[in-house]
Scaffold this motif. Sequence first.
Motif, mmCIF file in Angstrom:
data_model
loop_
_atom_site.group_PDB
_atom_site.id
_atom_site.type_symbol
_atom_site.label_atom_id
_atom_site.label_comp_id
_atom_site.label_asym_id
_atom_site.label_seq_id
_atom_site.Cartn_x
_atom_site.Cartn_y
_atom_site.Cartn_z
ATOM 1 N N GLN A 18 0.798 -1.226 0.000
ATOM 2 C CA GLN A 18 0.000 0.000 0.000
ATOM 3 C C GLN A 18 0.833 1.279 0.000
ATOM 4 O O GLN A 18 0.391 2.310 -0.483
ATOM 5 C CB GLN A 18 -0.913 0.019 1.241
ATOM 6 C CG GLN A 18 -1.968 -1.053 1.247
ATOM 7 C CD GLN A 18 -2.920 -0.912 0.082
ATOM 8 O OE1 GLN A 18 -3.486 0.158 -0.140
ATOM 9 N NE2 GLN A 18 -3.076 -1.971 -0.687
ATOM 10 N N LEU A 19 2.051 1.192 0.569
ATOM 11 C CA LEU A 19 2.848 2.393 0.795
ATOM 12 C C LEU A 19 4.317 2.145 0.488
ATOM 13 O O LEU A 19 4.917 1.222 1.020
ATOM 14 C CB LEU A 19 2.698 2.821 2.275
ATOM 15 C CG LEU A 19 3.525 3.988 2.773
ATOM 16 C CD1 LEU A 19 3.107 5.281 2.094
ATOM 17 C CD2 LEU A 19 3.381 4.115 4.286
ATOM 18 N N SER A 20 4.881 2.986 -0.389
ATOM 19 C CA SER A 20 6.321 2.964 -0.681
ATOM 20 C C SER A 20 6.946 4.162 0.024
ATOM 21 O O SER A 20 6.349 5.234 0.071
ATOM 22 C CB SER A 20 6.590 3.112 -2.177
ATOM 23 O OG SER A 20 5.905 2.161 -2.922
ATOM 24 N N ILE A 21 8.157 3.973 0.542
ATOM 25 C CA ILE A 21 8.837 5.063 1.246
ATOM 26 C C ILE A 21 10.247 5.238 0.689
ATOM 27 O O ILE A 21 10.961 4.266 0.478
ATOM 28 C CB ILE A 21 8.897 4.781 2.762
ATOM 29 C CG1 ILE A 21 7.472 4.725 3.328
ATOM 30 C CG2 ILE A 21 9.713 5.839 3.481
ATOM 31 C CD1 ILE A 21 7.391 4.445 4.806
ATOM 32 N N VAL A 22 10.623 6.488 0.454
ATOM 33 C CA VAL A 22 11.983 6.833 0.042
ATOM 34 C C VAL A 22 12.551 7.730 1.129
ATOM 35 O O VAL A 22 12.064 8.832 1.360
ATOM 36 C CB VAL A 22 12.012 7.558 -1.325
ATOM 37 C CG1 VAL A 22 13.441 7.931 -1.702
ATOM 38 C CG2 VAL A 22 11.368 6.705 -2.408
ATOM 39 N N LEU A 23 13.569 7.222 1.832
ATOM 40 C CA LEU A 23 14.180 7.956 2.931
ATOM 41 C C LEU A 23 15.472 8.634 2.491
ATOM 42 O O LEU A 23 15.983 8.362 1.399
ATOM 43 C CB LEU A 23 14.467 6.994 4.096
ATOM 44 C CG LEU A 23 13.234 6.295 4.676
ATOM 45 C CD1 LEU A 23 13.648 5.239 5.686
ATOM 46 C CD2 LEU A 23 12.288 7.300 5.297
ATOM 47 N N PHE A 100 0.292 4.768 -2.745
ATOM 48 C CA PHE A 100 0.869 5.918 -2.040
ATOM 49 C C PHE A 100 2.389 5.809 -2.006
ATOM 50 O O PHE A 100 2.929 4.735 -1.740
ATOM 51 C CB PHE A 100 0.364 5.989 -0.593
ATOM 52 C CG PHE A 100 -1.126 6.121 -0.475
ATOM 53 C CD1 PHE A 100 -1.741 7.348 -0.632
ATOM 54 C CD2 PHE A 100 -1.906 5.011 -0.227
ATOM 55 C CE1 PHE A 100 -3.120 7.461 -0.535
ATOM 56 C CE2 PHE A 100 -3.282 5.112 -0.130
ATOM 57 C CZ PHE A 100 -3.892 6.342 -0.285
ATOM 58 N N ILE A 101 3.052 6.936 -2.275
ATOM 59 C CA ILE A 101 4.509 7.011 -2.161
ATOM 60 C C ILE A 101 4.823 8.193 -1.252
ATOM 61 O O ILE A 101 4.319 9.304 -1.463
ATOM 62 C CB ILE A 101 5.183 7.204 -3.534
ATOM 63 C CG1 ILE A 101 4.871 6.033 -4.460
ATOM 64 C CG2 ILE A 101 6.695 7.372 -3.371
ATOM 65 C CD1 ILE A 101 5.367 6.221 -5.886
ATOM 66 N N MET A 102 5.650 7.945 -0.232
ATOM 67 C CA MET A 102 6.089 9.013 0.669
ATOM 68 C C MET A 102 7.596 9.175 0.546
ATOM 69 O O MET A 102 8.319 8.179 0.500
ATOM 70 C CB MET A 102 5.732 8.674 2.122
ATOM 71 C CG MET A 102 4.259 8.757 2.420
ATOM 72 S SD MET A 102 3.895 8.391 4.155
ATOM 73 C CE MET A 102 4.690 9.744 4.968
ATOM 74 N N LEU A 103 8.046 10.413 0.498
ATOM 75 C CA LEU A 103 9.471 10.705 0.406
ATOM 76 C C LEU A 103 9.852 11.707 1.485
ATOM 77 O O LEU A 103 9.154 12.695 1.702
ATOM 78 C CB LEU A 103 9.828 11.285 -0.962
ATOM 79 C CG LEU A 103 9.471 10.433 -2.171
ATOM 80 C CD1 LEU A 103 8.170 10.889 -2.788
ATOM 81 C CD2 LEU A 103 10.563 10.470 -3.198
ATOM 82 N N ASP A 104 10.964 11.448 2.143
ATOM 83 C CA ASP A 104 11.486 12.345 3.160
ATOM 84 C C ASP A 104 12.600 13.179 2.541
ATOM 85 O O ASP A 104 13.653 12.647 2.184
ATOM 86 C CB ASP A 104 12.019 11.533 4.349
ATOM 87 C CG ASP A 104 12.625 12.407 5.421
ATOM 88 O OD1 ASP A 104 12.190 13.569 5.572
ATOM 89 O OD2 ASP A 104 13.549 11.935 6.105
#
Length: 194
Positions: A18-23, A100-104
């Motif tokens: 559901q969610l990809s994250i790029v830190l 959803f993709i979240m990036l910090d």
Amino acid sequence: MLSNKNLTSYKPIELASQLSIVLTEQIASKNLTVQELVALGRQPYTNWVGKMTEEDIEKTKKAIEVTHISDLKNKRCFELSDGQLQKVLIARAIAQDTPFIMLDEPTTHLDVYHKAYILKLLKRLSFETKKTILFSTHEIDFAIQLCDKMIVMNKSGFEFGRPKELIQCRAFSSLFPEDLILFDNESGRYKVRN
């Protein structure tokens, strides 16, 4: 909450679909090729030994194409510039194929050209892939120009809306002390006080 479900109620593998994250942290092994790193985005869908299906291979290939990194796919990650590596990490998130993709801070350590490039890439990808992309940034001037909607956080809370609405309600004026910089509502940019 994610898709009307509490985050803590997701199983890890379910959340990864559901969610990809790029830190901003460094990747564990820069000896991987670009193609290998992007393919890691398919890990939530592979079997216990990580065998990729034709669908996994196709989604990896498509992620490489849509982020315009085909010329890098056989390079090792240690050979890449910071901007190139950031595109590869975004490609990995695209390959993961989540809604959803979240990036910090996706533009950390990049020069001004590559900051604009990455933010334009995210805007294009959200349109082309129909994914919701949420990122944190201090690049307020670029975000005003490129984001559909923004959350502006300050000491007293936050404002949410389209950049034009946030300019009209003076959300950007309260972010910094006015002794050094001012937000110009007409141009939609910060200016150094003379």
